[in-house]
Scaffold this motif. Structure first.
Motif, short mmCIF file in Angstrom:
data_model
loop_
_atom_site.label_atom_id
_atom_site.label_comp_id
_atom_site.label_asym_id
_atom_site.label_seq_id
_atom_site.Cartn_x
_atom_site.Cartn_y
_atom_site.Cartn_z
N UNK A 153 -75.80 -8.67 77.89
CA UNK A 153 -75.91 -9.14 79.39
C UNK A 153 -77.38 -10.37 79.12
N UNK A 154 -77.26 -11.42 79.76
CA UNK A 154 -78.52 -12.38 79.79
C UNK A 154 -78.99 -12.33 81.24
N UNK A 155 -80.26 -12.14 81.27
CA UNK A 155 -80.93 -12.07 82.60
C UNK A 155 -81.70 -13.32 82.66
N UNK A 156 -81.64 -14.13 83.62
CA UNK A 156 -82.61 -15.37 84.01
C UNK A 156 -83.46 -14.64 85.19
N UNK A 157 -84.86 -15.07 84.83
CA UNK A 157 -85.80 -14.77 85.80
C UNK A 157 -86.48 -15.91 86.32
N UNK A 158 -87.12 -15.56 87.41
CA UNK A 158 -88.07 -16.63 88.08
C UNK A 158 -89.38 -15.69 88.16
N UNK A 159 -90.37 -16.45 88.76
CA UNK A 159 -91.72 -15.87 89.04
C UNK A 159 -91.92 -16.20 90.35
N UNK A 160 -92.26 -15.01 91.20
CA UNK A 160 -92.72 -15.03 92.62
C UNK A 160 -94.02 -14.31 92.65
N UNK A 161 -94.75 -14.72 93.83
CA UNK A 161 -96.02 -13.94 93.86
C UNK A 161 -95.96 -12.91 94.95
N UNK A 162 -96.71 -11.81 94.75
CA UNK A 162 -96.65 -10.60 95.62
C UNK A 162 -97.70 -10.98 96.76
N UNK A 163 -98.01 -9.75 97.55
CA UNK A 163 -98.72 -10.02 98.74
C UNK A 163 -100.39 -10.45 98.42
N UNK A 164 -100.60 -10.07 97.17
CA UNK A 164 -101.87 -10.37 96.80
C UNK A 164 -101.97 -11.79 95.88
N UNK A 165 -101.16 -12.48 95.85
CA UNK A 165 -100.77 -13.48 94.93
C UNK A 165 -100.82 -13.33 93.48
N UNK A 166 -100.28 -12.25 93.13
CA UNK A 166 -99.95 -11.81 91.63
C UNK A 166 -98.61 -12.24 91.28
#
Length: 153
Positions: A1-14
């Motif tokens: 299985x190949x998983x493609x990820x992205x990056x998002x910010x949480x409520x604290x901008x982490x």
């Protein structure tokens, strides 16, 4: 299985890794440029894209794939890369090694001056934080050029 990820910010901008898509691919031990090219073409159709795309593959110490990230999308002949964004993703998923791969829509796999400069800059940045860039691959259709195989890194 190949998983493609992205990056998002949480409520604290982490920054947080977020799975965007997953692809069925049986061999996630990417031990050669041929296997890497095959996987990128099968899962992401990289060799058929009409603009330049850059993917970063995050690997453990045995070349098992931890995750794939689209780190840049540019024009027909250019793409801007940032070492910060590349290594942020590598650190978030615990990578020991990375591979950068991008396509040339022209199907010509000859590296440009920018390709050489980018590969050198990203490799040096990784050395500072202990993450090895094991290859920099240019894909043109089903053909490829591996900086690792050609001793260009």
């Amino acid at each position: 299985m190949v998983r493609k990820y992205g990056i998002e910010l949480d409520e604290l901008k982490h920054p947080l890794m977020v799975e965007e898509e997953s692809y069925t691919y049986n061999n996630c031990r990417l031990s050669s440029p041929e296997k890497i090219t095959e996987m990128l073409n099968q899962c992401f159709h990289l060799g058929r894209k009409s603009e330049e795309y850059v993917y970063m593959l995050a690997l453990d110490s045995k070349c098992n794939l931890l995750g794939a990230f689209e780190v840049a999308h540019g024009t027909i002949s250019k793409c801007l890369l940032s070492g910060r964004e590349i290594y942020q993703r590598a650190l978030l998923c615990g990578a020991v090694n990375i591979i950068l791969a991008h396509n040339h829509p022209s199907k010509c796999t000859s590296p440009s001056k920018d390709d050489f400069m980018t590969a050198e800059k990203i490799k040096k940045a990784g050395k500072l934080i202990g993450i090895n860039m094991v290859d920099f691959i240019i894909i043109g259709g089903n053909n490829f050029l591996s900086f690792g195989d050609e001793k260009l890194l």
